[in-house]
Design an enzyme around this catalytic site. Structure first.
Site, short mmCIF file in Angstrom:
data_model
loop_
_atom_site.label_atom_id
_atom_site.label_comp_id
_atom_site.label_asym_id
_atom_site.label_seq_id
_atom_site.Cartn_x
_atom_site.Cartn_y
_atom_site.Cartn_z
N ASP A 171 -28.12 49.09 -34.51
CA ASP A 171 -29.33 49.16 -33.68
C ASP A 171 -29.68 50.62 -33.48
OD1 ASP A 171 -29.02 46.46 -33.47
OD2 ASP A 171 -29.13 46.39 -31.28
N ASP A 214 -25.22 40.79 -28.07
CA ASP A 214 -25.62 40.13 -29.31
C ASP A 214 -24.89 40.69 -30.52
OD1 ASP A 214 -27.12 42.47 -28.84
OD2 ASP A 214 -28.78 41.81 -30.10
N HIS A 215 -24.00 41.65 -30.30
CA HIS A 215 -23.21 42.21 -31.41
C HIS A 215 -21.71 41.94 -31.28
CE1 HIS A 215 -26.48 44.56 -33.37
NE2 HIS A 215 -27.04 44.26 -32.21
N HIS A 221 -21.68 48.38 -31.35
CA HIS A 221 -21.92 48.76 -29.95
C HIS A 221 -21.72 47.53 -29.08
CE1 HIS A 221 -25.80 47.07 -31.05
NE2 HIS A 221 -26.27 47.20 -29.83
N HIS A 242 -29.29 54.72 -29.68
CA HIS A 242 -29.59 53.44 -29.05
C HIS A 242 -29.43 53.62 -27.55
CE1 HIS A 242 -30.40 49.26 -29.24
NE2 HIS A 242 -29.18 48.82 -29.00
N HIS A 297 -32.32 41.90 -37.61
CA HIS A 297 -32.34 42.09 -36.16
C HIS A 297 -33.75 41.85 -35.61
CE1 HIS A 297 -31.50 44.09 -32.21
NE2 HIS A 297 -30.29 43.65 -32.44
N HIS A 345 -23.62 45.85 -26.85
CA HIS A 345 -24.61 44.87 -26.43
C HIS A 345 -24.10 43.50 -26.91
CE1 HIS A 345 -28.04 47.99 -25.96
NE2 HIS A 345 -27.44 47.75 -24.81
ZN LIG Z 1 -28.35 46.77 -29.09
#
Ligand SMILES: [Zn+2]
Length: 302
Positions: free
Chosen positions: A211, A65-66, A61, A141, A269, A63
């Site tokens: 997530d 941090d990914h 996805h 999510h 995570h 976000h």
């Molecule tokens: Zn996320």
């Protein structure tokens, strides 16, 4: 060889000790990179993982941090002279993001980058290689997010040595038997392969749940997995906060792994507010004993 190597196990904020999400899946000669948080390139170098062996990159996805490490890695591969094709799977918006980043830098990648969008609530087969296949499924999510299931096939039949000896088949022919060949004896009789071998053992499966809020709809996708990775952003006393932010807690992850009859649970995570990770294990193991922390730099054999 079928293994997962953890490059980052933190959520949101990078810290000197823990990095945002990234994992390398080793499937015999090939590597698949799953998510690519900031710092992934440095982690690949730190753990001496050969970037040239990465053939597929899956982004769960959008976000940051990914995937904030992705453009750097794509660029580096080009500077290193890669010419092999690379396949990228992600929510559709990522294609335009990468194109803009390259365009603004007047950069052209040396190698063909094939983008395949993950769309809507779809699930199913994503791609197949000789030894394995990968499928995907939606998680729940705050934005569109997907989990991935890696199915490693076993090609070789299982030899029954005493039978092979009884038919006087030389040991030098055993590897061909495992590939399914029949054996012709000197006296002209044919030894059928299934007289001396058994079918290949069932394959193994690793499921990455990305997530997600606690979501029992994912259970059929995890059912019977040899190993499942499930996020545990928070400890159990933060259940409401986890739900508000579409994340999961320790006990929720363990409950899903148990309901799906998974053999092993990896958790990660972790919110960067936690400096100690042992409490995550202490909360998961009473529900699902075979739980391990996803520790950076560690390879878990599946
Ligand atoms: Zn996320």
């Amino acid at each position: 060889m079928f293994a997962v190597t953890i490059l980052g196990n933190n959520s949101a904020l990078p810290t000197p000790e823990r990095h945002p999400t990234a994992q390398i899946i080793t499937l015999n000669e090939q590597l698949v990179l799953v998510d690519c948080g900031e710092g992934t390139q440095v982690q690949l170098a730190r753990y001496k993982i050969r970037r040239s062996r990465i053939r597929h990159i899956l982004i769960s996805h959008l976000h940051g941090d990914h995937y904030f490490g992705l453009i750097g890695l794509l660029n580096t591969l080009s500077m290193l002279g890669r010419t092999e094709p690379l396949f990228l799977y992600a929510p559709p918006e990522l294609e335009a993001i990468i194109a803009l980043q390259l365009q603004c830098a007047a950069s052209v990648l040396n190698y063909p980058l094939t983008f395949k969008p993950l769309l809507g609530e779809n699930a199913g087969l994503l791609f197949q290689e000789k030894d394995y296949e990968v499928s995907f499924f939606p998680t729940r999510h705050r934005i569109a997010c997907y989990g991935f299931s890696f199915n490693m096939r076993r090609r070789k039949r299982k030899l029954i040595p005493e039978q092979a000896r009884a038919y006087e088949i030389p040991a030098s022919f055993y590897s061909q038997l495992q590939e399914g060949a029949d054996y012709l004896r000197k006296d002209g009789t044919l030894v059928h392969n299934d007289w001396v071998t058994l079918p290949p053992e069932p394959g193994k499966r690793y499921v990455y749940c990305a997530d997600t809020i606690y979501n029992e709809e994912m259970i059929p996708h995890i059912q019977g997995a040899d190993m499942v990775y499930h996020e545990t952003t928070y400890l159990q006393d933060q259940t409401q906060k986890a739900a508000d932010r579409f994340h999961s807690t320790s006990v929720e992850a363990a409950t899903i792994a148990k309901a799906a009859n998974a053999k092993k649970l990896l958790i990660g995570h972790f919110s960067s507010k936690y400096t100690e990770l042992q409490p995550f294990l202490d909360e998961c193991r009473p529900v699902f004993p075979n739980t391990d922390l996803a520790e950076e730099g560690v390879s878990y054999i599946i």
